[in-house]
Design a protein around this motif. Structure first.
Motif, short mmCIF file in Angstrom:
data_model
loop_
_atom_site.label_atom_id
_atom_site.label_comp_id
_atom_site.label_asym_id
_atom_site.label_seq_id
_atom_site.Cartn_x
_atom_site.Cartn_y
_atom_site.Cartn_z
N GLN A 141 4.97 -5.02 11.71
CA GLN A 141 5.81 -4.07 12.30
C GLN A 141 5.92 -2.64 11.73
O GLN A 141 6.48 -1.93 12.32
CB GLN A 141 7.15 -4.81 12.56
N LEU A 142 5.16 -2.74 10.49
CA LEU A 142 5.58 -1.25 9.97
C LEU A 142 4.55 -0.55 10.21
O LEU A 142 3.72 -0.81 10.85
CB LEU A 142 5.63 -1.67 8.24
N THR A 143 4.68 0.85 9.96
CA THR A 143 3.77 1.98 10.58
C THR A 143 3.32 2.54 8.98
O THR A 143 4.13 2.70 7.96
CB THR A 143 4.50 2.99 11.19
N GLU A 144 1.96 2.90 8.96
CA GLU A 144 1.50 3.95 7.87
C GLU A 144 2.12 5.19 8.29
O GLU A 144 2.30 5.74 9.44
CB GLU A 144 0.04 3.76 7.90
N MET A 145 2.15 5.77 6.86
CA MET A 145 2.78 7.19 7.04
C MET A 145 1.94 8.14 6.17
O MET A 145 1.65 7.82 5.16
CB MET A 145 4.20 7.47 6.98
N ARG A 146 1.52 9.29 6.48
CA ARG A 146 0.86 10.39 5.69
C ARG A 146 2.05 11.33 5.31
O ARG A 146 2.59 11.88 6.19
CB ARG A 146 -0.32 10.80 6.31
N TYR A 147 2.73 11.49 4.28
CA TYR A 147 3.72 12.37 3.85
C TYR A 147 3.42 14.01 3.68
O TYR A 147 1.99 14.20 3.36
CB TYR A 147 4.28 11.82 2.46
N LYS A 148 4.13 14.79 4.15
CA LYS A 148 4.08 16.12 4.07
C LYS A 148 4.26 16.49 2.71
O LYS A 148 3.87 17.47 2.28
CB LYS A 148 4.94 16.82 5.06
N LYS A 149 5.15 16.21 2.27
CA LYS A 149 5.68 16.39 0.69
C LYS A 149 5.65 14.88 0.11
O LYS A 149 5.77 14.05 0.58
CB LYS A 149 7.14 16.93 0.67
N ASN A 150 5.35 15.14 -1.28
CA ASN A 150 5.33 14.09 -1.95
C ASN A 150 6.58 13.72 -3.01
O ASN A 150 6.34 13.39 -4.40
CB ASN A 150 4.00 13.90 -3.19
N ASP A 151 7.48 14.04 -2.44
CA ASP A 151 8.78 14.01 -3.23
C ASP A 151 9.29 12.34 -3.08
O ASP A 151 9.27 11.69 -2.22
CB ASP A 151 9.80 15.11 -2.72
N SER A 152 10.40 12.25 -4.12
CA SER A 152 10.80 10.94 -4.08
C SER A 152 11.75 10.56 -2.90
O SER A 152 11.77 9.43 -2.61
CB SER A 152 11.65 10.89 -5.55
N ILE A 172 0.83 -1.26 0.01
CA ILE A 172 -0.08 0.03 -0.17
C ILE A 172 0.99 1.26 0.02
O ILE A 172 0.64 2.39 -0.67
CB ILE A 172 -0.93 0.06 1.12
N LYS A 173 2.16 1.45 0.94
CA LYS A 173 2.78 2.35 0.81
C LYS A 173 3.40 2.74 -0.54
O LYS A 173 3.67 3.66 -1.12
CB LYS A 173 3.95 2.21 1.78
N LEU A 174 3.89 1.62 -1.41
CA LEU A 174 4.30 1.70 -2.64
C LEU A 174 3.31 2.31 -3.62
O LEU A 174 3.92 2.91 -4.50
CB LEU A 174 5.08 0.23 -3.20
N ARG A 175 2.15 1.65 -3.44
CA ARG A 175 1.17 2.27 -4.17
C ARG A 175 0.87 3.75 -4.04
O ARG A 175 0.92 4.62 -5.06
CB ARG A 175 0.07 1.48 -4.20
N ASN A 176 0.83 4.08 -2.90
CA ASN A 176 0.66 5.64 -2.37
C ASN A 176 1.95 6.43 -3.05
O ASN A 176 1.77 7.31 -3.69
CB ASN A 176 0.85 5.63 -0.92
N ALA A 177 2.96 5.65 -3.04
CA ALA A 177 4.08 6.66 -3.76
C ALA A 177 4.01 6.69 -5.19
O ALA A 177 4.17 7.70 -5.68
CB ALA A 177 5.48 5.87 -3.21
N HIS A 178 3.84 5.61 -5.69
CA HIS A 178 3.23 5.60 -6.99
C HIS A 178 2.43 6.35 -7.55
O HIS A 178 2.40 7.19 -8.60
CB HIS A 178 2.98 3.95 -7.50
N TRP A 179 1.28 6.53 -6.68
CA TRP A 179 0.22 7.42 -7.25
C TRP A 179 0.50 8.83 -6.98
O TRP A 179 0.16 9.88 -7.83
CB TRP A 179 -1.21 7.08 -6.62
N GLY A 234 11.85 11.46 0.02
CA GLY A 234 10.81 11.08 1.24
C GLY A 234 10.40 9.74 1.36
O GLY A 234 10.52 8.96 2.11
N TYR A 235 9.71 9.42 -0.02
CA TYR A 235 9.29 8.21 -0.36
C TYR A 235 10.31 6.92 -0.05
O TYR A 235 10.10 6.01 0.50
CB TYR A 235 8.41 8.02 -1.56
N ILE A 236 11.25 7.37 -0.86
CA ILE A 236 12.44 6.32 -1.00
C ILE A 236 13.07 6.03 0.74
O ILE A 236 13.20 4.80 0.74
CB ILE A 236 13.48 7.05 -1.91
N LYS A 237 13.31 6.94 1.30
CA LYS A 237 13.65 6.68 2.70
C LYS A 237 12.98 5.75 3.63
O LYS A 237 13.35 5.12 4.20
CB LYS A 237 14.13 8.05 3.22
N GLU A 238 11.51 6.35 3.36
CA GLU A 238 10.54 5.57 3.99
C GLU A 238 10.56 4.05 3.71
O GLU A 238 10.46 3.09 4.47
CB GLU A 238 9.15 6.04 3.98
#
Length: 157
Positions: A89-100, A31-38, A102-106
């Motif tokens: 064990q993972l957490t959901e996250m809502r990003y402040k910025k939608n930059d690569s 789901i986190k990957l889909r979020n980053a993709h979208w 931020g997504y990549i580090k998470e």
């Protein structure tokens, strides 16, 4: 009909618990990957959009393989978001910025957490629970995730 594959029931049950936790992590990661993709934005949008798509397609295959391994050893795979969120064990996250970056580090942190979890369970599955098939499966999965983590890490340099 009872599964008879040469592994004791209490051992397959313990392995199923390990695999269901991994299955939950995989779903949250997917789901986190889909979020980053979208939602990726920025000058590298197109390349990162495709990069995230490739990774979530690989994770989708892994999810199916993990669930089928659970079934192959005679147990049921978790299958609801409630179960996944309770097991992960993972957490959901809502990003402040939608930059690569931020997504990549998470995502890199998540892949590394999953790699560490798999590595910590390999010996338990093989030696303690005598399930060489799942042990081999986990080693292959881990090796693939190590490659993905390397690719994500390379984007942070």
């Amino acid at each position: 009909m009872k599964t008879s594959i040469g592994i004791k029931e209490n051992d397959t049950q313990a392995v199923a618990v390990i695999l269901n936790k991994l299955l939950a992590d995989e779903h949250v990661l997917y789901i986190k990957l889909r979020n980053a993709h979208w939602n990726i934005e920025g000058p590298d949008f197109h390349a990162q959009h495709l990069f995230f798509e490739n990774i979530y397609n690989e994770i989708s295959t892994s999810i199916d393989d993990i669930a089928e391994r659970i079934r192959a050893i005679g147990h049921y795979a978790a299958g609801t978001m409630k179960e996944f969120l309770a097991l992960t064990q993972l957490t959901e996250m809502r990003y402040k910025k939608n930059d690569s970056q931020g997504y990549i580090k998470e995502l890199l942190e998540d892949f590394e957490s999953i790699i560490i979890y798999i590595r910590s369970q390999i010996e338990t599955v093989g030696d303690k629970h005598k399930d060489a098939g799942t042990e081999d499966f986990l080693v292959g999965l881990m090796a693939g995730y190590e490659k993905t983590a390397w690719m994500l890490r390379a984007h942070t340099k």
